[in-house]
Every structure is written in structure tokens, then in C-alpha cells.
Design a protein around this motif. Structure first.
Motif, mmCIF file in Angstrom:
data_model
loop_
_atom_site.group_PDB
_atom_site.id
_atom_site.type_symbol
_atom_site.label_atom_id
_atom_site.label_comp_id
_atom_site.label_asym_id
_atom_site.label_seq_id
_atom_site.Cartn_x
_atom_site.Cartn_y
_atom_site.Cartn_z
ATOM 1 N N TYR A 1 -2.217 -14.778 19.684
ATOM 2 C CA TYR A 1 -3.203 -13.868 19.109
ATOM 3 C C TYR A 1 -2.916 -12.455 19.600
ATOM 4 N N TYR B 1 -2.412 -5.144 15.752
ATOM 5 C CA TYR B 1 -2.288 -5.799 14.456
ATOM 6 C C TYR B 1 -0.833 -6.090 14.126
ATOM 7 N N THR B 2 -0.619 -6.815 13.071
ATOM 8 C CA THR B 2 0.652 -7.290 12.504
ATOM 9 C C THR B 2 1.115 -8.537 13.258
ATOM 10 N N SER B 3 2.096 -9.199 12.722
ATOM 11 C CA SER B 3 2.582 -10.441 13.335
ATOM 12 C C SER B 3 3.244 -10.191 14.690
ATOM 13 N N CYS C 1 2.055 -7.784 16.737
ATOM 14 C CA CYS C 1 1.017 -7.123 17.542
ATOM 15 C C CYS C 1 1.461 -5.736 18.023
ATOM 16 N N THR D 1 -12.396 2.391 9.895
ATOM 17 C CA THR D 1 -12.190 0.993 10.247
ATOM 18 C C THR D 1 -10.679 0.767 10.239
ATOM 19 N N CYS D 2 -10.263 -0.480 10.464
ATOM 20 C CA CYS D 2 -8.838 -0.793 10.465
ATOM 21 C C CYS D 2 -8.562 -1.930 9.485
ATOM 22 N N SER D 3 -7.470 -1.810 8.761
ATOM 23 C CA SER D 3 -7.060 -2.874 7.843
ATOM 24 C C SER D 3 -6.463 -4.024 8.648
ATOM 25 N N GLU D 4 -6.190 -5.133 7.981
ATOM 26 C CA GLU D 4 -5.559 -6.278 8.648
ATOM 27 C C GLU D 4 -4.166 -5.933 9.157
ATOM 28 N N GLU D 5 -3.569 -4.883 8.600
ATOM 29 C CA GLU D 5 -2.245 -4.443 9.031
ATOM 30 C C GLU D 5 -2.326 -3.347 10.094
#
Length: 105
Positions: free
Chosen positions: A16, A22-24, A26, A38-42
């Protein structure tokens, strides 16, 4: 035995991302700021309304429906009958409290 995770990873299997990473891999850092972005999933900054430019969110601009609108970079764009850095002067050929009265020779 405790596993030592790589930087910005956490969890029992180090699978995690740590908070705000973020990103795969991190590797992308984004810390949301209440009311600003806010922050996107990326991990990209997503500006809230009235904050510009996209991805940076460091300039606030609230449009004035009578004088100006906001450009994508957060600067203001005066309507045709207003001029000045803050759109607070009547443009040539306009007068009145709202600069809405035309006067052309």
C-alpha cells in the motif's frame, strides 16, 4: 520479524502507498488541501472551484458577473465595458456606476 518497506510503501506486505502517495510505484505525492484541491487516484491536484491553474491550484479567482470572468491561469478577463488590473474602470465609450451606458461620438 518485521518487514522494512521501501520508501512510501506500507502495510503487512508493503503493498500500500503511504498517505498522500499515489501510482503503482507510490512515487507521486499529493496532499489534499481542504477548500483548495483534492487529489486524483493518480496523485494529480484537482482544483476546487475558483482555484487555478489546473494541477497547481495556487491562485484564487472568483468571477464577478458584472465585471470579469476568470481565465484558466487564474487571471481575470474584463468584460468589454471594463478595463484595468481589477476591471474597476469604465472602458472608453462607457460610463455610469456599472459602466453600462455607452457614449460613442
Amino acid at each position: 520479524m518485521r518487514i522494512s518497506c521501501d520508501p512510501h510503501f506500507e502495510g503487512p506486505g508493503c503493498n500500500y502507498c503511504s498517505d498522500y502517495y499515489y501510482t503503482s510505484t507510490c512515487s507521486k505525492y499529493c496532499n489534499p488541501v481542504e477548500g483548495i484541491h483534492t487529489c486524483s487516484e493518480e496523485g494529480a491536484k484537482l482544483c476546487n472551484e475558483h482555484y487555478y491553474p489546473d494541477g497547481v491550484c495556487n491562485k484564487e479567482c472568483i468571477p464577478d458577473e458584472n465585471k470579469y470572468t476568470c481565465k484558466d491561469d487564474g487571471s481575470i478577463a474584463c468584460f468589454y465595458n471594463w478595463v484595468g488590473d481589477e476591471c474597476n474602470t469604465c472602458a472608453a465609450g462607457y460610463y455610469g456606476a456599472d459602466c453600462g451606458t455607452p457614449c460613442f461620438p
